[in-house]
Design an enzyme around this catalytic site. Structure first.
Site, mmCIF file in Angstrom:
data_model
loop_
_atom_site.group_PDB
_atom_site.id
_atom_site.type_symbol
_atom_site.label_atom_id
_atom_site.label_comp_id
_atom_site.label_asym_id
_atom_site.label_seq_id
_atom_site.Cartn_x
_atom_site.Cartn_y
_atom_site.Cartn_z
ATOM 1 N N ARG A 110 60.418 34.423 49.807
ATOM 2 C CA ARG A 110 59.513 34.539 48.750
ATOM 3 C C ARG A 110 60.155 34.043 47.481
ATOM 4 N NH1 ARG A 110 59.191 40.884 49.735
ATOM 5 N NH2 ARG A 110 61.432 40.323 50.435
ATOM 6 N N SER A 165 57.639 45.556 51.121
ATOM 7 C CA SER A 165 57.436 47.088 51.630
ATOM 8 C C SER A 165 57.725 48.029 50.619
ATOM 9 C CB SER A 165 58.257 47.252 52.902
ATOM 10 O OG SER A 165 57.751 46.446 53.638
ATOM 11 N N LYS A 191 70.160 53.105 55.853
ATOM 12 C CA LYS A 191 68.808 53.009 55.086
ATOM 13 C C LYS A 191 68.013 54.427 55.468
ATOM 14 C CE LYS A 191 67.501 48.277 54.461
ATOM 15 N NZ LYS A 191 66.469 47.425 54.611
ATOM 16 N N HIS A 207 54.396 40.186 56.053
ATOM 17 C CA HIS A 207 55.133 39.928 57.196
ATOM 18 C C HIS A 207 54.181 39.444 58.387
ATOM 19 C CE1 HIS A 207 57.379 43.849 56.020
ATOM 20 N NE2 HIS A 207 58.194 42.762 56.032
HETATM 21 P P1 ADP Z 1 64.611 43.883 55.720
HETATM 22 O O1 ADP Z 1 65.053 45.367 55.428
HETATM 23 O O2 ADP Z 1 65.576 43.336 57.052
HETATM 24 O O3 ADP Z 1 64.766 42.746 54.466
HETATM 25 P P2 ADP Z 1 61.661 43.676 55.771
HETATM 26 O O4 ADP Z 1 60.931 44.458 56.547
HETATM 27 O O5 ADP Z 1 61.864 44.109 54.320
HETATM 28 O O6 ADP Z 1 63.304 43.848 56.367
HETATM 29 O O7 ADP Z 1 61.678 42.169 55.827
HETATM 30 C C1 ADP Z 1 61.669 41.491 57.124
HETATM 31 C C2 ADP Z 1 61.481 39.757 56.763
HETATM 32 O O8 ADP Z 1 60.268 39.605 56.066
HETATM 33 C C3 ADP Z 1 62.584 39.378 55.689
HETATM 34 O O9 ADP Z 1 62.816 37.899 55.855
HETATM 35 C C4 ADP Z 1 61.694 39.040 54.467
HETATM 36 O O10 ADP Z 1 62.264 38.496 53.419
HETATM 37 C C5 ADP Z 1 60.203 38.949 54.969
HETATM 38 N N1 ADP Z 1 59.191 39.432 53.922
HETATM 39 C C6 ADP Z 1 59.082 40.559 53.469
HETATM 40 N N2 ADP Z 1 57.871 40.612 52.596
HETATM 41 C C7 ADP Z 1 57.269 39.121 52.754
HETATM 42 C C8 ADP Z 1 56.299 38.505 52.044
HETATM 43 N N3 ADP Z 1 55.506 39.012 51.203
HETATM 44 N N4 ADP Z 1 56.217 37.153 52.475
HETATM 45 C C9 ADP Z 1 57.122 36.688 53.243
HETATM 46 N N5 ADP Z 1 58.063 37.128 54.033
HETATM 47 C C10 ADP Z 1 58.327 38.358 53.810
#
Ligand code: ADP
Length: 152
Positions: free
Chosen positions: A91, A129, A42, A18
């Site tokens: 990703r 995450s 969630k 992120h």
């Molecule tokens: P959500 O629950 O809305 O998917 P996340 O916090 O898991 O929220 O992710 C928010 C955004 O960050 C999403 O677009 C996800 O694809 C992106 N994201 C998560 N991890 C990575 C990473 N390692 N590299 C690039 N983008 C990421």
């Protein structure tokens, strides 16, 4: 007019993935709002205030990055704060399909808001995450996977 983008997510917790997306998107916009979504279906490991405080610590020196929380539709939140762009990260092909569906639905809900997708840096492609949470639950060291400004 100020170019404002929203980066919505759960950030449970914020990871290097992120953090990298936010920093790389920054030159494209005047302001980025990192918006922590509160999805009623969630369950989270960390509460909203904890997730917010970690993100604030990461960007404490950057006035053009704000942190906020929202409930409800992301496009409605964007309209409320005057953002015309949604940032998301990609990703792999699973992210691609998932993000495509969300982006196309958001377009149908509000076609004045563009989704801007950035590919992850390859070195962060495996960070999620959910894996970070798993390591934390099992008392492992996550320092390589979270931004340097925070410690969990
Ligand atoms: P959500 O629950 O809305 O998917 P996340 O916090 O898991 O929220 O992710 C928010 C955004 O960050 C999403 O677009 C996800 O694809 C992106 N994201 C998560 N991890 C990575 C990473 N390692 N590299 C690039 N983008 C990421």
């Amino acid at each position: 007019m100020k170019k404002i983008a929203v980066f919505p997510g759960s950030f449970d917790p914020i990871t290097m993935g992120h953090y990298s997306i936010i920093n790389r998107a920054l030159p494209l916009f005047d302001e980025i709002i990192v918006a922590i979504g509160n999805n009623a279906t969630k369950t989270y490991l960390y509460d909203l205030n904890q997730r917010r405080s970690w993100i604030e610590q990461c960007f404490s020196n950057q006035a053009n990055i704000k942190v906020d929380m929202y409930a409800g539709l992301t496009v409605d939140y964007c309209e409320k704060v005057g953002a015309k762009y949604i940032i998301r990260g990609l990703r792999n092909t699973q992210d691609f399909e998932f993000e495509k569906a969300i982006a196309q639905m958001n377009r149908q809900l509000n076609d004045e808001i563009e989704t801007v997708l950035l590919y992850t840096e390859p070195k962060y492609a495996e960070i999620s995450s959910s894996i970070v949470r798993d390591i934390i639950r099992n008392k492992g060291n996550v320092s390589a996977f979270i931004p340097p400004a925070i410690s969990i």
